[in-house]
Design a protein around this motif. Structure first.
Motif, PDB file in Angstrom:
ATOM      1  N   GLY A 185      -4.591   4.760  -3.856  1.00 55.52           N
ATOM      2  CA  GLY A 185      -3.152   4.995  -3.937  1.00 55.52           C
ATOM      3  C   GLY A 185      -2.660   5.133  -5.367  1.00 55.52           C
ATOM      4  N   GLY A 223      -3.677   2.699  -0.533  1.00 49.74           N
ATOM      5  CA  GLY A 223      -3.843   1.305  -0.947  1.00 49.74           C
ATOM      6  C   GLY A 223      -3.634   1.148  -2.445  1.00 49.74           C
ATOM      7  N   ARG A 224      -3.078   0.011  -2.831  1.00 52.79           N
ATOM      8  CA  ARG A 224      -2.789  -0.239  -4.246  1.00 52.79           C
ATOM      9  C   ARG A 224      -4.025  -0.770  -4.971  1.00 52.79           C
ATOM     10  NH1 ARG A 224       3.128  -0.938  -4.878  1.00 52.79           N
ATOM     11  NH2 ARG A 224       3.986  -0.436  -2.866  1.00 52.79           N
ATOM     12  N   TYR A 225      -4.684  -1.748  -4.350  1.00 51.64           N
ATOM     13  CA  TYR A 225      -5.882  -2.328  -4.967  1.00 51.64           C
ATOM     14  C   TYR A 225      -6.663  -3.091  -3.912  1.00 51.64           C
ATOM     15  CZ  TYR A 225      -2.920  -6.490  -5.087  1.00 51.64           C
ATOM     16  OH  TYR A 225      -2.094  -7.526  -4.744  1.00 51.64           O
TER      17      TYR A 225
END
Lengths: 260, 260
Positions: A147, A133-135
């Protein structure tokens, strides 16, 4: 054949959840939650009114433990303190790999350097990530997800991490296998265009994106058609989601369309 | 025509440095140092015996300031406290970009989230990085460099950073222009296979890698032929390096070979 609906962090969707439970549809929670054990995660959801047990949850940490045992890997953990108990039975002495999760405040400069030094010191560095996951959004704002830190270590060591959480195909396949259904019989419901929607689609499932949390119009434009649904409307019209799921089961649902 | 030798963090190479200074060769320090102002950097080198002035140093922070001014960018700084003075004349109110350097202890979870939130909140996120180094060595061990954290923010925001330090072509071109020589007249001396050797080669320069600091045999195997040189031997045989430089000036040097 049975229809599987997979839900993720659907606190605004309790009404939908209850309707699905009351229907003939099978249900499984797929979470990338790595800031708590499944027990804590389930207790939190129970407190919000969800009728759910630990057996209904697919999560990255237990998946990582299976991989570690299969390959005789002894991890150095760069994870949240509250998820450490999931690794209680894993040998962590003299580590030969690094497991990274959403460590939050444990993502300190010192801890990242330590994980890096262990990796770069290995002949064959193995980095296992509990997600990509990015955020994500919390009450006090957006925060970098695992991520981002995974990418930092990948770049520093010139390696590719092995992802055991969403959107890894293996993760969705585990969830499907646990319920005994095929991808085309299942719908993924989630807010994350990459981890929930993208991961499910790559696994052959259909996906329903709720317009809450991480939802961004621009990000979702580059993905294949999916059903998008405002959570408020979905809450009021949860019968539509159940009807849609039943249409999917019967092969009648459109690939493209809106529920709201 | 003049021969340019560019040196980087060559504390074991003082003897070589003095021989170059005593020769007819031009010399310039190219550093990705972003933990201090050029003034501090030069003082440190002077303390080690180097006869050097601020005018002989090419560094990322001044390069970034030029870019910021040209494009009316107001930075949020995620940098080391000691390099902040380099940005003294830059307007930093209501930031419309992020500048990231080797922030060391300032690479906290909170600070990274803050930089991320500013970037993700911009219509056109601009991330300027003072380098793309993977890691570096200090007395207490290897540490993650700015490139790793740059990758984390790039991934989280789905953007590409603009790199103003090594190995950016612009950076080497600035150094060459400052001395008024062509790439084929210059040699880069450094320990970093990507930032020093790779960057210089992509700019048309020859490169000499010293076997100290970040030197790793495996990493360097994937790069074009270069001269590799153990710093201890280079120190004892610094006349060879000067001779090699003079051969380059006269077009006699082999593209492939060893000095030691």
């Amino acid at each position: 054949c049975a229809q599987l609906l997979i839900c993720v962090k659907l606190t605004p969707l309790l009404l939908l959840y209850n309707r699905i439970k009351a229907s003939s549809l099978k249900l499984r929670f797929c979470t990338n939650e790595t800031q708590a054990t499944r027990e804590k995660f389930v207790k939190k959801l129970q407190g919000l009114g969800f009728d759910i047990s630990v057996d209904e949850v697919t999560a990255p940490a237990p998946a990582a433990c299976r991989v570690l045992k299969e390959r005789n890997l002894r991890p150095h953990l760069l994870v949240h303190n509250d998820v450490v108990p999931e690794f209680a039975e894993i040998d962590k002495a003299n580590p030969n790999c690094v497991v990274i999760g959403d460590a939050a405040d444990n993502f300190s400069y010192a801890n990242l350097n330590e994980a890096f030094r262990i990796l770069i010191g290995l002949e064959n560095p193995v980095l296992i990530s509990l997600g990509r996951g990015r955020y994500y959004k919390e009450t006090d704002g957006l925060k970098l997800d695992v991520g981002a830190y995974m990418k930092a270590l990948e770049y520093a060591c010139d390696i590719q991490a092995e992802v055991v959480g969403k959107p890894a195909k293996m993760f969705f396949e585990s969830a499907l296998a646990e319920l005994g259904v095929q991808p085309q019989q299942a719908i993924m419901i989630g807010d994350d265009i990459v981890n929930d929607v993208g991961g499910a689609q790559q696994c052959g499932m259909r996906a329903l994106q709720v317009r809450t949390g991480k939802y961004r119009f621009l990000f979702s434009a580059s993905f294949p058609p999916m059903v998008k649904c405002h959570p408020g409307l979905l809450g009021r019209r949860s019968s539509s989601a159940v009807a849609f799921s039943e249409q999917c089961r019967e092969g009648r649902a459109r690939q493209k369309g809106r529920l709201v």
